[in-house]
Design a protein around this motif. Structure first.
Motif, PDB file in Angstrom:
ATOM      1  N   HIS A  63      25.751 -32.729  46.182  1.00  0.00           N
ATOM      2  CA  HIS A  63      25.350 -31.533  45.455  1.00  0.00           C
ATOM      3  C   HIS A  63      26.342 -31.200  44.337  1.00  0.00           C
ATOM      4  O   HIS A  63      25.948 -30.784  43.253  1.00  0.00           O
ATOM      5  N   GLN A  64      27.647 -31.364  44.621  1.00  0.00           N
ATOM      6  CA  GLN A  64      28.665 -31.052  43.609  1.00  0.00           C
ATOM      7  C   GLN A  64      29.015 -32.268  42.762  1.00  0.00           C
ATOM      8  O   GLN A  64      29.970 -32.236  41.996  1.00  0.00           O
ATOM      9  N   PRO A  82      16.310 -30.236  47.335  1.00  0.00           N
ATOM     10  CA  PRO A  82      15.182 -29.527  46.707  1.00  0.00           C
ATOM     11  C   PRO A  82      14.087 -29.158  47.720  1.00  0.00           C
ATOM     12  O   PRO A  82      13.503 -28.079  47.639  1.00  0.00           O
ATOM     13  N   THR A 123      15.428 -26.009  49.505  1.00  0.00           N
ATOM     14  CA  THR A 123      15.518 -24.772  48.710  1.00  0.00           C
ATOM     15  C   THR A 123      14.132 -24.272  48.306  1.00  0.00           C
ATOM     16  O   THR A 123      13.890 -23.072  48.325  1.00  0.00           O
ATOM     17  N   LEU A 170      12.796 -24.622  40.942  1.00  0.00           N
ATOM     18  CA  LEU A 170      13.899 -25.566  41.161  1.00  0.00           C
ATOM     19  C   LEU A 170      14.729 -25.676  39.882  1.00  0.00           C
ATOM     20  O   LEU A 170      14.761 -26.728  39.222  1.00  0.00           O
ATOM     21  N   PRO A 171      15.417 -24.580  39.531  1.00  0.00           N
ATOM     22  CA  PRO A 171      16.110 -24.579  38.237  1.00  0.00           C
ATOM     23  C   PRO A 171      17.211 -25.634  38.101  1.00  0.00           C
ATOM     24  O   PRO A 171      17.511 -26.074  36.991  1.00  0.00           O
ATOM     25  N   GLN A 172      17.784 -26.054  39.213  1.00  0.00           N
ATOM     26  CA  GLN A 172      18.894 -27.025  39.133  1.00  0.00           C
ATOM     27  C   GLN A 172      18.401 -28.471  39.036  1.00  0.00           C
ATOM     28  O   GLN A 172      19.201 -29.389  38.906  1.00  0.00           O
ATOM     29  N   VAL A 173      17.094 -28.657  39.200  1.00  0.00           N
ATOM     30  CA  VAL A 173      16.594 -30.022  39.405  1.00  0.00           C
ATOM     31  C   VAL A 173      16.112 -30.665  38.110  1.00  0.00           C
ATOM     32  O   VAL A 173      15.395 -30.039  37.333  1.00  0.00           O
ATOM     33  N   ASP A 198      17.974 -37.912  47.823  1.00  0.00           N
ATOM     34  CA  ASP A 198      17.883 -36.853  46.806  1.00  0.00           C
ATOM     35  C   ASP A 198      16.750 -35.851  46.974  1.00  0.00           C
ATOM     36  O   ASP A 198      16.753 -34.811  46.318  1.00  0.00           O
ATOM     37  N   SER A 254      11.437 -21.270  36.923  1.00  0.00           N
ATOM     38  CA  SER A 254      11.449 -22.495  37.735  1.00  0.00           C
ATOM     39  C   SER A 254      11.758 -22.196  39.187  1.00  0.00           C
ATOM     40  O   SER A 254      12.636 -21.400  39.503  1.00  0.00           O
TER      41      SER A 254
END
Ligand code: PMP
Ligand code: GLN
Length: 388
Positions: free
Chosen positions: A357-358, A131, A134, A13-16, A127, A11
């Protein structure tokens, strides 16, 4: 038996996950809730503008238009910007029509960022920003706005500037809080970037949704800022047609040349009949000049209705949104509270922690008040019956 193809996919965007707007609107539909989550009006847009689109189609404006935007529309945008901010961008070189504000922001970041470039972003942040940074190889440098008044902590910003800072991303009026930048904020920004090569990306999609007699501080008003800025706008917000997905970007010639290199191989050109219609509609200055007062009435009405509920209003001076606190009567996380309200009270809102983000959870919910009075009344009536 043939094995099913399984793509080895790393991915970008692995966090998304899925955007909160889609999640909450889906939940609202499932529970037949009043949707004050995703930001869109539920009242009709201008009939005149709708008729102009129909006319443009009947008149045969149905093929590709110029990749940078229908020329007359760009001229009319230049005139509108001049009328609003006392600066007329060059319609030929400095304005590009885009399929919405989000796309304009993405394109500006793609054009501007090299891997490892730092981008200063204020949180809570819309939001798509992180992304978008990054995926373009940038490094978001996150600075929380003060709480609960959501102001820019300028001393902190100074400390976060390094020789890798490529860009500062600002948003006024601000989503999700309704905070607006003051002329003092603009002056601070100007002092900070002066003598550096830092660029600015200014998200001004709510430019006309500003209340209490405040004046929108567009970076375009400030020569020393606009010479280094991509400024992004959305027709969806100004003309109550978020589904049109049309907007534009303004930037100085050299920056715009790079923006267009990206744009031409991504979207190339935007919806022609709507651009023709907007070109003919933009001269009607009252449509956007009266917008602030019109939507301010909704903010005030919603605030008054909400005073009969246990939620505490945080002042909003712009955008479609107002935030409310509930920590004094519940320990639920804001996500759980938003889900609870949708299921139990059948009112949908957006938890503000998703814009950090956190996941900072100050127990704040965002409500969209750009709705018919009857919609706001029904929502407030249901929220009075809250049981936690
Ligand atoms: N920026 C902000 C802060 C927004 O709230 C939105 C919401 N729609 C956009 C950009 C994008 O607008 P558009 O729908 O034109 O892409
Ligand atoms: N800008 C809108 C909001 O903040 C929604 C846009 C979207 O759904 N992507 O609610």
């Amino acid at each position: 038996m043939q094995q099913k193809f399984s793509p080895a996919f790393t991915s970008r965007l692995p966090q998304v996950g899925t955007t909160i707007f889609t999640i909450m609107s889906q939940l609202a539909r499932e529970y037949d809730a009043v949707n004050l989550g995703q930001g869109f009006p539920d009242f009709p847009m201008s009939e005149e503008l709708t008729d102009l689109v129909n006319k443009a189609m009947r008149d045969g404006h149905n093929q590709y238009t110029h990749m940078n935007g229908f020329p007359l529309l760009r001229e009319r945008i230049a005139a509108k910007v001049n009328h609003s901010y006392g600066y007329a961008p060059d319609a030929e070189k400095e304005i590009t029509v885009t399929p919405g504000g989000t796309y304009a922001i993405y394109t500006a970041l793609t054009a501007a960022l090299q891997p490892g470039d730092e981008v200063i972003v204020f949180e809570p942040a819309y939001d798509s920003y992180i992304p978008n940074i990054t995926i373009n190889g940038g490094v978001p440098i996150l600075i929380p706005l003060s709480f609960p008044d959501y102001r820019i902590p300028w001393e902190e910003v100074k400390k976060k500037i390094t020789n890798r800072t490529r860009l500062i991303l600002l948003n006024t009026p601000h989503n999700p809080t309704g905070m607006v930048w003051t002329s003092e904020d603009m002056q601070m920004l100007e002092n900070l970037v002066s003598g550096t090569s830092i660029l600015i990306l200014s998200d001004e999609v709510y430019e006309h949704l500003i209340y209490d007699g405040l004046e929108h501080q567009s970076v375009l008003r400030y020569p020393a800022l606009r010479e280094r800025s991509f400024v992004c706008y959305s027709f969806g917000k100004t003309y109550h047609c978020t589904g049109w997905k049309l907007g534009y970007c303004i930037a100085p010639d050299l920056m715009m040349q790079e923006f267009r290199k990206v744009h031409q191989f991504n979207c190339f050109s935007c919806d022609t009949p709507k651009q023709v219609a907007l070109a003919n509609y933009l001269e009607n200055t009252t449509a956007y000049e009266e917008l602030g007062l019109q939507i301010q009435r909704k903010r005030d009405y919603f605030r008054q209705l909400m005073s009969a509920t246990p939620f505490d209003y945080i002042p909003s001076s712009g955008s479609y949104f107002a935030c409310f606190r509930y920590g004094h009567f519940s320990d639920l996380s804001d996500m759980d509270m938003a889900i609870h309200l949708t299921k139990a009270n059948r009112v949908t809102c957006v938890p503000v922690s998703v814009f950090y983000h956190q996941g900072t959870d100050n127990k704040v919910l965002r409500f969209c008040f750009a709705k018919k009075e009857s919609t706001l009344e029904l929502a407030a009536e249901r929220l009075q019956k809250i049981i936690c």
